[in-house]
Write a protein that holds these residues in place. Structure first.
Motif, PDB file in Angstrom:
ATOM      1  N   LYS A  74      27.624  11.855 -44.009  1.00 35.52           N
ATOM      2  CA  LYS A  74      27.651  11.636 -45.457  1.00 35.52           C
ATOM      3  C   LYS A  74      27.522  12.981 -46.145  1.00 35.52           C
ATOM      4  CE  LYS A  74      22.739  11.073 -46.386  1.00 35.52           C
ATOM      5  NZ  LYS A  74      21.777  10.327 -47.147  1.00 35.52           N
ATOM      6  N   TYR A  81      28.890   9.750 -53.432  1.00 31.22           N
ATOM      7  CA  TYR A  81      28.476   9.714 -52.036  1.00 31.22           C
ATOM      8  C   TYR A  81      29.676   9.384 -51.152  1.00 31.22           C
ATOM      9  CZ  TYR A  81      25.586   7.855 -48.159  1.00 31.22           C
ATOM     10  OH  TYR A  81      25.004   7.592 -46.956  1.00 31.22           O
ATOM     11  N   PHE A  83      31.123   8.922 -47.323  1.00 33.27           N
ATOM     12  CA  PHE A  83      30.609   8.645 -45.993  1.00 33.27           C
ATOM     13  C   PHE A  83      31.718   8.200 -45.052  1.00 33.27           C
ATOM     14  CE2 PHE A  83      30.866   4.561 -47.901  1.00 33.27           C
ATOM     15  CZ  PHE A  83      31.107   3.670 -46.867  1.00 33.27           C
TER      16      PHE A  83
END
Length: 115
Positions: A74, A81, A83
């Motif tokens: 991540k 964010y 990931f």
């Protein structure tokens, strides 16, 4: 940290992450149903790369040679964010992979889709 995921529109999965100690010797415990993972963190180019230390099912340690290989990371991109998670088995290759770009949500704040 709570991580709620929905697959194929209705299959839901909740993981709870709990930090233990501090970097670089600390780790995170990820609990997803009866599965518990102990994950170390390696920092590479500002991203977090999860490294499996131990896995348990219903409290029983699982031999690592029986587990799929995992690649998970991540990082933050423009306040969001990003990931990626991938599970692989020898001779079969990737058996599951998912990833994306998310916004953080604080507990108690409403979530609005499309904003």
């Amino acid at each position: 940290m709570f991580w709620r995921r929905t697959f194929a529109g209705d299959a839901r999965m909740l993981s709870v992450f709990e930090p233990v100690g501090a970097w670089p010797n600390g780790y995170w415990i990820e609990q997803t149903g009866a599965v518990q993972l102990r994950l170390a963190v390696e920092i590479i180019d500002g991203g977090w790369y999860w490294r499996l230390r131990q896995a348990r099912f219903c409290g029983v340690p699982l031999p690592r040679h029986l587990l799929p290989t995992t690649a998970a990371w991540k990082r933050t991109e423009n306040g969001r964010y990003r990931f990626q998670v991938q599970f692989s088995l020898p001779w079969l290759g990737t058996i599951l992979a998912y990833g994306g770009l998310l916004d953080a949500e604080r507990l108690g704040e409403p979530h609005h889709v499309g904003e």
